[in-house]
Design a protein around this motif. Structure first.
Motif, short mmCIF file in Angstrom:
data_model
loop_
_atom_site.label_atom_id
_atom_site.label_comp_id
_atom_site.label_asym_id
_atom_site.label_seq_id
_atom_site.Cartn_x
_atom_site.Cartn_y
_atom_site.Cartn_z
N GLY A 90 41.95 101.03 8.30
CA GLY A 90 41.20 102.42 8.05
C GLY A 90 41.07 102.22 6.33
N PHE A 91 41.12 101.07 5.69
CA PHE A 91 40.67 101.12 4.26
C PHE A 91 39.26 100.93 4.30
CE2 PHE A 91 44.79 99.22 3.78
CZ PHE A 91 44.97 99.80 2.58
N GLU A 92 38.47 101.71 3.33
CA GLU A 92 37.08 101.65 2.76
C GLU A 92 36.64 101.11 1.75
OE1 GLU A 92 36.38 106.35 4.57
OE2 GLU A 92 36.41 105.91 2.36
N ASP A 93 35.47 100.73 1.56
CA ASP A 93 34.99 100.04 0.39
C ASP A 93 35.49 98.46 0.19
OD1 ASP A 93 33.14 102.07 -0.30
OD2 ASP A 93 34.53 103.30 -1.73
N VAL A 94 35.66 97.71 1.16
CA VAL A 94 36.32 96.54 1.27
C VAL A 94 35.46 95.52 0.78
CG1 VAL A 94 37.15 94.79 2.79
CG2 VAL A 94 37.58 97.26 3.29
N VAL A 95 36.08 94.90 -0.26
CA VAL A 95 35.15 93.69 -0.92
C VAL A 95 36.03 92.54 -0.76
CG1 VAL A 95 34.44 92.71 -3.05
CG2 VAL A 95 34.17 95.16 -2.69
N GLU A 96 35.38 91.47 -0.53
CA GLU A 96 36.23 90.12 0.05
C GLU A 96 35.53 88.98 -0.66
OE1 GLU A 96 38.62 88.27 3.69
OE2 GLU A 96 36.46 89.09 4.22
N ASP A 97 35.91 88.47 -1.63
CA ASP A 97 35.58 87.36 -2.44
C ASP A 97 36.22 86.04 -2.14
OD1 ASP A 97 34.25 85.51 -3.71
OD2 ASP A 97 35.11 86.40 -5.84
N LYS A 98 35.68 85.32 -1.26
CA LYS A 98 36.17 83.86 -0.98
C LYS A 98 35.40 82.79 -1.76
CE LYS A 98 36.81 85.31 3.82
NZ LYS A 98 36.12 85.16 5.23
N THR A 99 36.03 82.55 -2.90
CA THR A 99 35.57 81.61 -3.91
C THR A 99 36.56 80.28 -3.95
OG1 THR A 99 34.72 83.36 -5.27
CG2 THR A 99 34.68 81.21 -6.13
N PRO A 100 35.79 79.19 -3.69
CA PRO A 100 36.90 78.00 -3.76
C PRO A 100 37.33 77.71 -5.31
CG PRO A 100 34.59 77.57 -2.99
CD PRO A 100 34.56 78.94 -3.11
N TRP A 101 38.33 77.28 -5.65
CA TRP A 101 38.57 76.88 -7.02
C TRP A 101 38.73 75.30 -6.94
CZ3 TRP A 101 43.09 80.63 -8.86
CH2 TRP A 101 42.50 82.02 -9.04
#
Length: 179
Positions: A90-101
């Motif tokens: 139920g969360f909104e404005d979901v931002v997901e950043d999958k950045t390899p280090w």
């Protein structure tokens, strides 16, 4: 209604058995409009260099950690799906950043190079603590063998030609405002 505007977590992967329950509790304890933020790694590890052998110490370590955590009931790849999980809850404005280090200072980009330097130091300093319990308790290794292996991995992570990567997911989302 929860009292918090923000719940932040980082690097819980080696001990979290139920991410759905964790994020549901975050949701329950956030004020409407409050945010949850999670920074997590996921296993197994990888290399950007296709000529790096699959049995290279760092890659082997990542696979062993993945296997050992799985035997202990931990999904160490769960961070790959945080965005969908947060939306399902139920969360909104979901931002997901999958950045390899990068692991070690091998990238040409200055910022990525610095991250690699810091990540290698972080892994080097925490390698024993992240490895001993998993390999001895879950995979049945002798402590002497773990110590020898940890030393090999610590040396190997600095090999810039292997272009090692740690998978990172940074995800944040907002609890809806009351209507």
């Amino acid at each position: 209604m929860g009292p918090f505007d923000l719940i932040h977590s980082r690097m819980l992967v080696m001990g979290m058995r139920d991410w759905r329950s964790y994020f549901q509790k975050c949701y329950d304890h956030l004020k409407p409009g409050g945010w949850v933020e999670a920074h997590e790694v996921w296993f197994p590890t990888r290399s950007e260099n296709p000529s790096t052998p699959a049995d290279a110490p760092y890659l082997r370590w990542g696979n062993l950690v993945y296997e050992g955590l799985a035997r202990g009931g931990v999904d160490s790849g769960a961070a790959k799906g945080f965005g969908r999980l947060l939306e399902d809850l139920g969360f909104e404005d979901v931002v997901e950043d999958k950045t390899p280090w990068a692991v070690a200072p091998w990238p040409e980009d200055a910022k990525a190079r610095k991250i690699g330097e810091l990540e290698a130091a972080n892994l080097h300093n925490g390698m024993e603590g992240m490895t001993v319990g998993i390999l001895t308790k879950q995979l049945g290794w002798a402590r002497e063998d773990v110590d020898k292996f940890v030393a090999e991995v610590k040396d190997d992570i600095y090999d810039v030609e292997k272009k090692y990567i740690m998978n990172i997911s940074i995800c944040f989302a907002r609890k809806p405002f009351e209507k």
